[in-house]
Design a protein around this motif. Structure first.
Motif, short mmCIF file in Angstrom:
data_model
loop_
_atom_site.label_atom_id
_atom_site.label_comp_id
_atom_site.label_asym_id
_atom_site.label_seq_id
_atom_site.Cartn_x
_atom_site.Cartn_y
_atom_site.Cartn_z
N MET A 250 15.51 0.98 -14.11
CA MET A 250 14.24 0.25 -13.99
C MET A 250 13.52 0.12 -15.33
SD MET A 250 14.02 -0.78 -10.91
CE MET A 250 12.34 -1.09 -10.37
N SER A 251 13.76 1.06 -16.23
CA SER A 251 13.09 1.00 -17.54
C SER A 251 13.66 -0.10 -18.43
CB SER A 251 13.21 2.35 -18.25
OG SER A 251 14.54 2.59 -18.65
N ILE A 252 14.82 -0.65 -18.08
CA ILE A 252 15.37 -1.76 -18.87
C ILE A 252 15.47 -3.03 -18.03
CG2 ILE A 252 16.66 -0.32 -20.48
CD1 ILE A 252 19.16 -0.82 -18.77
N SER A 253 14.90 -2.99 -16.81
CA SER A 253 14.94 -4.16 -15.93
C SER A 253 13.71 -5.01 -16.17
CB SER A 253 14.98 -3.71 -14.47
OG SER A 253 13.72 -3.19 -14.08
N GLU A 254 13.58 -6.07 -15.39
CA GLU A 254 12.42 -6.96 -15.51
C GLU A 254 11.13 -6.26 -15.06
OE1 GLU A 254 12.42 -10.20 -12.53
OE2 GLU A 254 14.26 -9.27 -11.79
N TYR A 255 11.26 -5.11 -14.39
CA TYR A 255 10.09 -4.39 -13.91
C TYR A 255 9.65 -3.27 -14.85
CZ TYR A 255 12.44 -6.46 -9.91
OH TYR A 255 13.10 -7.31 -9.08
N ALA A 256 10.22 -3.22 -16.04
CA ALA A 256 10.01 -2.10 -16.97
C ALA A 256 8.54 -1.83 -17.24
CB ALA A 256 10.75 -2.36 -18.28
N SER B 103 5.96 -2.58 -15.37
CA SER B 103 5.08 -2.46 -14.20
C SER B 103 5.17 -1.09 -13.52
CB SER B 103 5.44 -3.56 -13.18
OG SER B 103 6.80 -3.46 -12.82
N GLY B 104 5.84 -0.15 -14.17
CA GLY B 104 5.94 1.19 -13.59
C GLY B 104 6.02 2.24 -14.67
N ASN B 105 6.06 3.50 -14.27
CA ASN B 105 6.12 4.62 -15.21
C ASN B 105 7.55 5.10 -15.41
OD1 ASN B 105 3.28 4.75 -15.55
ND2 ASN B 105 3.12 5.84 -13.59
N TYR B 106 8.46 4.15 -15.45
CA TYR B 106 9.88 4.51 -15.50
C TYR B 106 10.24 5.20 -16.82
CZ TYR B 106 9.65 1.15 -11.71
OH TYR B 106 9.30 0.47 -10.57
N LYS B 107 9.79 4.65 -17.94
CA LYS B 107 10.11 5.27 -19.23
C LYS B 107 9.44 6.63 -19.35
CE LYS B 107 11.22 1.18 -21.96
NZ LYS B 107 10.91 0.35 -23.14
N HIS B 108 8.27 6.75 -18.78
CA HIS B 108 7.59 8.05 -18.80
C HIS B 108 8.42 9.09 -18.05
CE1 HIS B 108 4.31 10.93 -18.88
NE2 HIS B 108 4.45 11.10 -17.58
N ALA B 109 9.06 8.68 -16.96
CA ALA B 109 9.90 9.61 -16.18
C ALA B 109 11.10 10.09 -16.99
CB ALA B 109 10.37 8.93 -14.90
N LEU B 110 11.56 9.25 -17.95
CA LEU B 110 12.72 9.64 -18.77
C LEU B 110 12.37 10.74 -19.77
CD1 LEU B 110 14.33 6.17 -19.63
CD2 LEU B 110 14.68 7.61 -17.63
N GLU B 111 11.10 10.84 -20.12
CA GLU B 111 10.69 11.82 -21.14
C GLU B 111 10.97 13.25 -20.70
OE1 GLU B 111 6.63 10.91 -21.97
OE2 GLU B 111 7.10 8.93 -22.85
N GLU B 112 11.03 13.48 -19.38
CA GLU B 112 11.34 14.82 -18.87
C GLU B 112 12.73 15.26 -19.31
OE1 GLU B 112 12.28 16.93 -14.55
OE2 GLU B 112 11.21 15.01 -14.60
N PHE B 113 13.62 14.28 -19.52
CA PHE B 113 15.01 14.57 -19.88
C PHE B 113 15.27 14.37 -21.37
CE2 PHE B 113 14.92 13.48 -15.43
CZ PHE B 113 15.81 14.37 -14.84
N GLN B 114 14.29 13.88 -22.11
CA GLN B 114 14.52 13.54 -23.53
C GLN B 114 14.82 14.79 -24.35
OE1 GLN B 114 11.27 11.50 -25.39
NE2 GLN B 114 12.43 10.99 -27.23
N LEU B 115 15.92 14.76 -25.10
CA LEU B 115 16.32 15.89 -25.93
C LEU B 115 16.15 15.58 -27.41
CD1 LEU B 115 19.58 17.01 -24.06
CD2 LEU B 115 17.28 17.98 -23.86
N HIS C 189 0.82 -1.22 0.00
CA HIS C 189 0.00 0.00 0.00
C HIS C 189 0.85 1.27 0.00
CE1 HIS C 189 -2.93 -2.94 1.74
NE2 HIS C 189 -3.75 -2.29 0.92
N CYS C 190 2.17 1.13 -0.33
CA CYS C 190 3.07 2.28 -0.19
C CYS C 190 2.72 3.41 -1.14
CB CYS C 190 4.52 1.85 -0.36
SG CYS C 190 4.91 1.20 -1.99
N ARG C 191 1.97 3.12 -2.22
CA ARG C 191 1.56 4.17 -3.16
C ARG C 191 0.25 4.83 -2.75
NH1 ARG C 191 5.85 5.83 -5.99
NH2 ARG C 191 7.04 4.08 -6.83
N ASP C 192 -0.39 4.30 -1.71
CA ASP C 192 -1.69 4.81 -1.28
C ASP C 192 -1.66 5.03 0.22
OD1 ASP C 192 -4.29 5.61 -1.32
OD2 ASP C 192 -5.14 3.58 -1.44
N THR C 193 -0.81 5.97 0.65
CA THR C 193 -0.57 6.17 2.07
C THR C 193 -1.73 6.84 2.80
OG1 THR C 193 0.56 8.25 1.56
CG2 THR C 193 1.92 6.27 1.76
N HIS C 194 -2.72 7.29 2.06
CA HIS C 194 -3.87 7.93 2.71
C HIS C 194 -4.99 6.94 2.98
CE1 HIS C 194 -2.17 11.92 2.21
NE2 HIS C 194 -1.93 11.65 0.95
#
Length: 863
Positions: A487-493, A495-507, A295-300
């Motif tokens: 994490m975007s190239i791991s086995e958990y790629a 199951s999370g928004n890891y690649k989306h987080a990279l878009e902030e840095f994409q040039l 429940h770590c993503r839903d602490t409320h």
């Protein structure tokens, strides 16, 4: 005699009658002491016995002093506990004092009787009576509650001394020479010193193995899973023993990210242990921790808050059980506080509670660097504005934690959390390179599916980096970016928004030409001799290369040399590759961009830093290019280049470092953590090998079916030649293995032949020869078709191709060939080969036209 013989005989007859009671008493003491040692987790030798009639008779007659030996003698029943170390002796003694009535007047601590300058017989002797109705759940019959027994507690070394030396030297009527006594004292000193040394070593090892999780290999964890599942099943009818195996199994489930299976197992066993307070509470706490993580993503949510309360109540109950010494591991208790504290630390609303619980963990384990680091984080996160001042106050403690964490990582503890803690310590001190260096070790584990890593731990670290941005924005951003890339190239790629987080840095938005080669190295001005030497490598790298080359972008060092070579090639015509650079928008003073680069991508870095490197990798991954398909060529270099090698290797790229190019290369190939990494390749001092390395995926007109068809023929040609040379009287196993028929050939060697065929076209193109389909192929003679220089070049390139193929398969240079260790003496530059060995490169070149003709192709010269 003081006591008449007749009376002595009466005592002996009375003892014969009551001796069975003392035999039962000995059994009781044995059971109690054995269980005490087991509860403490000690491997102890426990002995208990009733005095024999013969021994009783001899003692009362020879000593001739006991008016009533049945009450005066305190050793009619005796027990002995032999342990490994004095720390264990102290715990057992503490147990005895807490559970028996001690006859202080007749009890002895013999080690306290030794003088400062004496060594000798050291043992603790207690005269005890079991007054309690039960001890450790073992019933004590009323008939034993007035009896006395002697319990000796000693270490194994003390036992050796007592049994072998002490009894012979000091319990004999012989006149022992003083020289023998001195020798015995010397041996005693050696034993005492060994006792202390072993105890110190054991304490250090035990403290690590009992507190920290060890880094697990995935394959081993999966095997342990099967073993523990079986043990849990076997011990299912023994709740206490079974619970221990359940906790071990849950730990493996968590390591393999099988949280659902762990939760189901705990639910079943919590019901099984309701009558056993400690196992029940321990399993309940573990279940609460798993539910909190879920429940770590839903602490409320109400569920999250409910699990926090359950975990706190359970931990409070466990603390009481620890205090009662039913489970006396103080270290184990501290780790439970630590685990709950860092989980709560991830929720800003629970910062006060997290600080309190982590403080308790630190109080129980003040020497634990993970506890200290977590405590410091909690303090800093509560008031980020005063972070600099707080860090100044704790600087010496942070530096000690860095040293301690480095030692733990070297010992093999779970590298991800330990490296995260090490990275954070360097983050606090502003050590940018050391910080990213620590995280690179963790990333190497996360990306490598051969090792277990917890997604929950990594997610928490990404969040933590975000919370520390107000303190060190640029470095915190790099940590978050690095972990999202991993994490975007791991086995958990997925199951999370890891690649989306990279878009902030994409040039770079447009697609990148493939394959991709990174050229890294020193970016400072070079000596003229090095410029000429390194230029040969850059030229070979670029020769007929189609794709994208990424380098530093400035006019100095390796990046500048890369630009100069490309500019020279452009004078001859268009080049088939893009030259790209990632660098700060505002270059430091003295740095200048090279006009030869096709694209510059500007980062927010304030200076050349790892942010440029990480932004490049973010672009590659968002463009669909996996690090395993990228080759980095490293030449020379300083601090930034070393970091570039480290980051690329941690992400799974193949890092090819040119041997003897110095500085960062020399240091890196000796790095304890990375030197044996399978993707780290030491390139011989041979530019042609670099050409072969970067062209492994070059295209050919041959189809995969055709290369597979021709490869066995290539092998048979080689095999036929070598079998003729084989000396049956001196068969070399290594040579014999490579001469097996195709169907029995090692798959790696089969692949080697396939790659050799696929390289034919690229090889021939270097000397203006091509291959084409033909209904009636003409078989030309290579040696007569090309110039002597080109003929030699083809052999050199074939050797370079073989070098590259072997290196990429994990082979290394070795003075003697070894198929198992993957060592070969011929992975060297061409000029280090003798004429006989060079024949192995000329022969396959000569045979290319004849082999291609077998599948309907011919070799021709370009017009």
């Amino acid at each position: 005699m003081n006591i008449p013989i007749k009376k002595q005989k009466t005592f002996i007859k009375k003892f014969e009658k009551i001796r069975p009671v003392y035999i039962d008493f000995a059994h009781l003491l044995n059971d109690i002491l054995q269980k005490a040692a087991e509860n403490l987790g000690y491997l102890a030798l426990v002995q208990a016995r009733a005095k024999t009639v013969v021994s009783f008779s001899g003692k009362i007659i020879l000593k001739d002093k006991y008016k009533n030996p049945l009450t005066d003698m305190t050793d009619l029943c005796g027990a002995r506990v032999i342990l490994h170390f004095h720390s264990q002796v102290e715990k057992i003694c503490e147990f005895i004092k807490n559970n028996f009535e001690i006859d202080e007047a007749n009890s002895l601590d013999l080690k306290s009787m030794l003088k400062v300058n004496e060594f000798g017989y050291r043992s603790v002797h207690y005269i005890v009576t079991p007054k309690k109705e039960s001890i450790l759940g073992i019933a004590v019959d009323e008939k034993f509650r007035t009896l006395k027994a002697e319990i000796q507690v000693r270490t194994l070394a003390e036992h050796v001394w007592a049994d072998i030396s002490h009894d012979r030297i000091y319990k004999t009527e012989l006149t022992i020479p003083e020289e023998w006594k001195r020798e015995a004292a010397g041996l005693s000193a050696i034993l005492e010193n060994a006792d202390k040394t072993f105890a110190s070593m054991s304490k250090a090892i035990d403290s690590v193995s009992s507190v920290y999780e060890l880094q697990q290999e995935t394959q081993k964890a999966e095997k342990d899973l099967e073993k523990l599942q079986t043990l849990v099943e076997i011990t299912s009818k023994n709740p206490e023993e079974g619970a221990k195996n359940v906790l071990k199994l849950v730990s493996v489930y968590q390591a393999l990210n099988k949280q659902a299976e762990a939760i189901e197992l705990l639910k079943v066993w919590i019901d099984k242990t309701t009558d056993f307070p400690f196992p029940h509470a321990r399993l309940t706490f573990e279940l609460a921790m798993l539910n909190l993580a879920a429940h770590c993503r839903d602490t409320h949510s109400g569920a999250y808050k409910q699990e926090i309360r359950l975990a706190e109540r359970t931990l409070e109950g466990l603390s009481g059980l620890f205090a009662q010494q039913q489970q006396p591991s103080i270290t184990g208790q501290g780790m439970l506080y630590y685990r709950l504290g860092i989980l709560l630390q991830n929720n800003p609303e629970e910062s006060d509670k997290a600080l309190k619980i982590i403080s308790q963990a630190h109080g129980l384990m003040p020497e634990n660097p993970l506890c200290f680091t977590a405590l410091l984080e909690s303090i800093l996160l509560r008031n980020i504005d005063t972070a600099e001042l707080t860090i100044t106050l704790f600087r010496s403690s942070i530096e000690k934690a860095i040293s301690d964490l480095s030692e733990l990582i070297a010992l093999g503890v779970d590298k991800v959390p330990a490296c995260f803690a090490l990275g954070r310590c360097h983050f606090f001190l502003g050590n940018q390179m050391e910080c990213i260096k620590a995280y690179s070790t963790a990333v190497g584990v996360i990306v490598n599916s051969g090792y277990t890593s917890s997604r929950c731990v990594v997610d928490a670290e990404i969040d933590r980096a975000g919370r520390f941005k107000p303190f060190r924005k640029e470095l915190a951003a790099q940590i978050g970016l690095y972990l999202n890339i991993a994490m975007s190239i791991s086995e958990y790629a997925e199951s999370g928004n890891y690649k989306h987080a990279l878009e902030e840095f994409q040039l770079r938005k447009e697609a990148m030409k493939t394959p991709v080669v990174i050229v890294a190295g020193g970016a400072s001005r070079m000596e003229e001799t090095k410029v000429e030497q390194y230029e040969a490598y850059i030229r070979e790298l670029m020769h007929d290369f189609h794709g994208t080359i990424i380098s530093g972008g400035t006019t100095a060092g390796i990046p500048g040399l890369t630009g100069l070579v490309k500019a020279g090639m452009q004078k001859q015509g268009p080049v088939p590759f893009d030259l790209v650079a990632y660098l700060p928008e505002n270059l430091p003073k003295g740095a200048e961009r090279s006009a030869a680069y096709d694209h510059f991508f500007e980062t927010d870095a304030s200076d050349f830093s790892t942010l440029d490197i990480l932004t490049c990798w973010a672009d590659l991954i968002t463009n669909g290019i996996h690090p395993k398909d990228v080759i980095l060529i490293g030449i020379d270099g300083g601090e930034i280049a070393a970091m570039e090698y480290r980051i690329a290797l941690s992400l799974g790229a193949r890092v090819c470092l040119v041997a003897y190019s110095g500085r960062a290369v020399s240091d890196f190939i000796q790095d304890k953590i990375w030197k044996d990494h399978p993707n780290l390749i030491q390139v011989p001092n041979d530019p042609h090998t670099v050409w072969a390395l970067v062209n492994q995926s070059a295209g050919t007109v041959l189809t995969p079916e055709e290369t597979n068809q021709l490869a066995p023929m290539v092998h048979e040609f080689y095999r036929g030649q070598r079998l003729e040379e084989l000396n049956p009287k001196a068969i070399d196993v290594n040579k014999f293995k490579v001469l097996m028929p195709w169907e029995k050939l090692d798959p790696a060697l089969q692949r080697s032949n396939i790659l050799q065929v696929a390289f034919y076209e690229l090889l021939l193109r270097r000397v203006n020869l091509g291959i084409r389909k033909s209904e009636r192929p003409q078989v030309i003679k290579i040696k007569k078709t090309v110039s002597p220089e080109d003929y030699d070049l083809l052999a050199k390139l074939e050797h370079a191709r073989w070098n590259a193929e072997r290196l990429l398969e994990g082979w290394r240079y070795g003075r003697d060939k070894d198929l198992v260790k993957k060592l070969n003496p011929y992975i060297v530059p061409w000029d280090q080969l003798d004429d006989e060995t060079r024949k192995y490169d000329y022969d396959p070149v000569n045979n290319i036209p004849a082999l291609l003709a077998k599948i309907g192709y011919e070799v021709y010269a370009f017009s």
